[in-house]
Design an enzyme around this catalytic site. Sequence first.
Site, short mmCIF file in Angstrom:
data_model
loop_
_atom_site.label_atom_id
_atom_site.label_comp_id
_atom_site.label_asym_id
_atom_site.label_seq_id
_atom_site.Cartn_x
_atom_site.Cartn_y
_atom_site.Cartn_z
N ARG B 59 0.64 -1.42 0.38
CA ARG B 59 -0.40 -0.22 0.10
C ARG B 59 0.85 1.37 0.12
O ARG B 59 1.92 1.72 0.22
CB ARG B 59 -0.64 -0.11 1.61
CG ARG B 59 -1.66 -1.40 1.02
CD ARG B 59 -3.15 -0.60 2.05
NE ARG B 59 -2.60 -0.99 3.69
CZ ARG B 59 -2.85 -0.65 4.41
NH1 ARG B 59 -4.20 0.04 4.89
NH2 ARG B 59 -2.97 -0.69 6.16
N ARG B 65 -6.33 -1.75 2.12
CA ARG B 65 -5.60 -3.61 1.40
C ARG B 65 -6.29 -3.32 -0.01
O ARG B 65 -6.05 -4.01 -0.68
CB ARG B 65 -5.85 -4.33 2.93
CG ARG B 65 -4.45 -3.85 4.07
CD ARG B 65 -4.90 -4.81 4.40
NE ARG B 65 -3.50 -5.35 5.53
CZ ARG B 65 -4.12 -4.80 6.33
NH1 ARG B 65 -5.03 -3.83 6.55
NH2 ARG B 65 -3.03 -4.73 8.05
N ASN B 72 -2.98 -7.55 -7.04
CA ASN B 72 -2.02 -9.07 -6.32
C ASN B 72 -3.04 -10.52 -6.34
O ASN B 72 -2.31 -11.34 -6.56
CB ASN B 72 -2.82 -8.47 -5.12
CG ASN B 72 -1.13 -7.80 -4.11
OD1 ASN B 72 -0.54 -7.63 -5.63
ND2 ASN B 72 -1.45 -7.46 -3.14
N SER B 96 -0.03 -11.77 0.52
CA SER B 96 -0.54 -10.80 0.20
C SER B 96 -1.65 -10.20 0.36
O SER B 96 -2.56 -10.98 -0.02
CB SER B 96 -0.31 -11.18 -1.59
OG SER B 96 0.51 -11.77 -1.83
N ASN B 97 -1.86 -8.96 0.02
CA ASN B 97 -2.61 -8.43 0.57
C ASN B 97 -3.95 -8.11 -0.91
O ASN B 97 -3.84 -7.35 -1.61
CB ASN B 97 -3.12 -7.36 1.91
CG ASN B 97 -2.93 -7.27 2.75
OD1 ASN B 97 -4.03 -7.79 3.46
ND2 ASN B 97 -1.34 -6.51 3.13
N ASP B 128 -0.55 -8.86 13.95
CA ASP B 128 -2.07 -8.15 14.58
C ASP B 128 -2.18 -8.48 15.84
O ASP B 128 -2.12 -8.17 16.23
CB ASP B 128 -3.34 -8.87 14.02
CG ASP B 128 -3.52 -8.23 12.25
OD1 ASP B 128 -4.41 -8.96 11.32
OD2 ASP B 128 -3.48 -7.59 12.02
N ARG B 131 1.05 -6.86 17.11
CA ARG B 131 0.88 -5.44 17.24
C ARG B 131 -0.23 -5.83 18.49
O ARG B 131 0.36 -5.03 19.51
CB ARG B 131 0.51 -4.81 16.29
CG ARG B 131 1.06 -4.56 14.97
CD ARG B 131 0.22 -3.80 13.47
NE ARG B 131 1.04 -3.57 12.54
CZ ARG B 131 1.08 -4.06 10.90
NH1 ARG B 131 -0.29 -4.33 10.73
NH2 ARG B 131 1.67 -3.84 9.99
N HIS B 155 -8.03 -9.81 8.11
CA HIS B 155 -7.18 -9.22 7.92
C HIS B 155 -6.96 -7.46 7.26
O HIS B 155 -5.71 -7.68 6.54
CB HIS B 155 -5.61 -10.06 7.64
CG HIS B 155 -4.41 -8.60 7.59
ND1 HIS B 155 -3.92 -9.13 8.66
CD2 HIS B 155 -3.29 -8.75 6.68
CE1 HIS B 155 -2.56 -8.59 8.58
NE2 HIS B 155 -2.18 -8.63 7.70
N MET B 206 6.38 -7.10 9.43
CA MET B 206 6.27 -8.77 9.10
C MET B 206 7.05 -9.68 8.30
O MET B 206 6.46 -11.32 8.42
CB MET B 206 5.92 -8.21 7.32
CG MET B 206 4.80 -8.57 6.55
SD MET B 206 3.23 -8.81 6.97
CE MET B 206 3.65 -11.02 7.72
#
Lengths: 294, 293
Positions: B59, B65, B72, B96-97, B128, B131, B155, B206
């Site tokens: 992004r 996303r 993608n 991959s988003n 996630d 975080r 996600h 990531m």
Amino acid sequence: MNPLVSVLHLYDVVNTPGVTADLSHTDTSTLVRGYVGKDQLEASLVGMDLVIIPAGVPRKPGMTRDDLFNINAGIVRTLCEGVAKCCPNAVVHIISNPVNSTVPIAAEVFKRKGVYDPRRLMGVTSLDVVRANTFVAEVLGVDPQLVDVPVIGGHAGITILPLLSQVKPAYSFTKDEVTYLTKRIQNGGTEVVEAKAGAGSATLSMAYAAAKFADSTLRALRGEAGVIQCAFVPSQVTDLPYFASKVWLGRNGVEEVLPLGPLNEYEREGLAKLKMELKASIEKGIAFVARQQL
Amino acid sequence: MSPLVSHLNLYDIANVKGVVADLSHCNTPAQVAGFTGPEELGDGLKGVDLVVIPAGVPRKPGMTRDDLFNINAGIVKSLVEAVADNCPNAWIHIISNPVNSMVPIAAEVLKKKGVYDPKKLFGVTTLDIVRANTFVAEKKGLRLIEVDVPVIGGHAGITILPLLSKTKPACEFTQEEIEKLTDRIQNGGTEVVEAKAGAGSATLSMAYASARFVESSLRALDGDSDVYECTYVQSELTELPYFASRVKLGKKGVEGFATSDLENLSPFEKEGLEKLKPELKASIDKGIAFANK
């Protein structure tokens, strides 16, 4: 991610806020702070115990590490001036190439500022050791984590001298193997620069090697005994003022520079050959700082 | 660098040779090999036990996303087709988003090839959790190593639902703290995209999170009986066909679901769950539609 790191300060002239935000999300106990631009350099250095300097430009295909001198020498000098002012007792790891010259530059800056401690200044050569261990392990057909090859001299081309006669586990190499391995270890950096075809030099393996060396240093600073690493340091094992060899790390940094041990004929020849080039690089670094009239 | 990795095959459409040369110098036992371009993709997949797909574009500030979908989706579709042809028994980690859509796309591709195993297809949501742990520990002054917050749903944005009521160690949160933390966890990715100001999205964190999930998967494949991770998988926990929750990993992939995670939710979490379902359903449907075009 290393539990020995309580606070991590990142400094650069650009992009640090992004990297800091990224790293700060990892669930490790290290507190990460970012600093960007010359005005924030001093703030980033206050209170630091270990300063790692990888700053500068990397090689492109066809370049030697010495070609980077002009840009990187100035960067290292500025950063060391900051260290002298804000954290003069920190241990300094120099990664910026050409290490053979930038370590003398750092020393000259510290001497002129009256804060020089030869036990606390190290040029990082651990990637040469990592490469030596990997390439030798390939030839031996063993797990590379079991291999230990001392690498002495400097950190560029023929100044990198692996002492294959002292390899652990003990092994008798053929002459061809010695020539092949020595050349490959000396040109490991160039191997990656060419493979990346302009996209840069070693980053992943350099980070890996630098992290291992930083970890060893932090453990030693904390009092762990028996921490021995190869590094390019102020030295008296040869007639040159700086030299890479095995050193014993402790609470003050380099507690002892270990003797080179027995060298075979090939290695003695290599040592004689590298000294001229290493001497020239050292003097180039010293002259650079003298010209600046700090 | 993990001792559980014997061979590492790297594939991309460019730059692989340089990365392989770089990594191959590390004195670790894994053998590294590189494969460049679609002609070499098949060879890169033969004999592989675990395929990690982070491919595609990241992004830029202002993007969601879902804005990445068009580029993608095509990439994931071709890669998963090659997995089906060359290593149909491998586990697949999709990074991959938008993950919420990419996992359904992968499933449809695998179904068409007759090799779909819902126990082995995973959308990676570990970042996630990482975080959530970090932000909660920071807020509550806890030792990070002890903190574990389950995160369910999907996600992306509000489909990311941290179950703060189930935080270990047990914590008291004020309503304001719950709202702020939930918001921050949901927008963690955006926080980094903005901080990087166009230079990319999360890479270091990531990689850290993905490595953790890969380690867990390899341990499970190796026979470890105590592996639990949150991940986005085919699921019967809700009426949606795909849902992220805590699962038990074993040799066959997903071996069990921690159904207790959806019991005794706080009112705020129940609300969040109902709110996320329509968005998650839409993303899932979008992925299925793309795969069946």
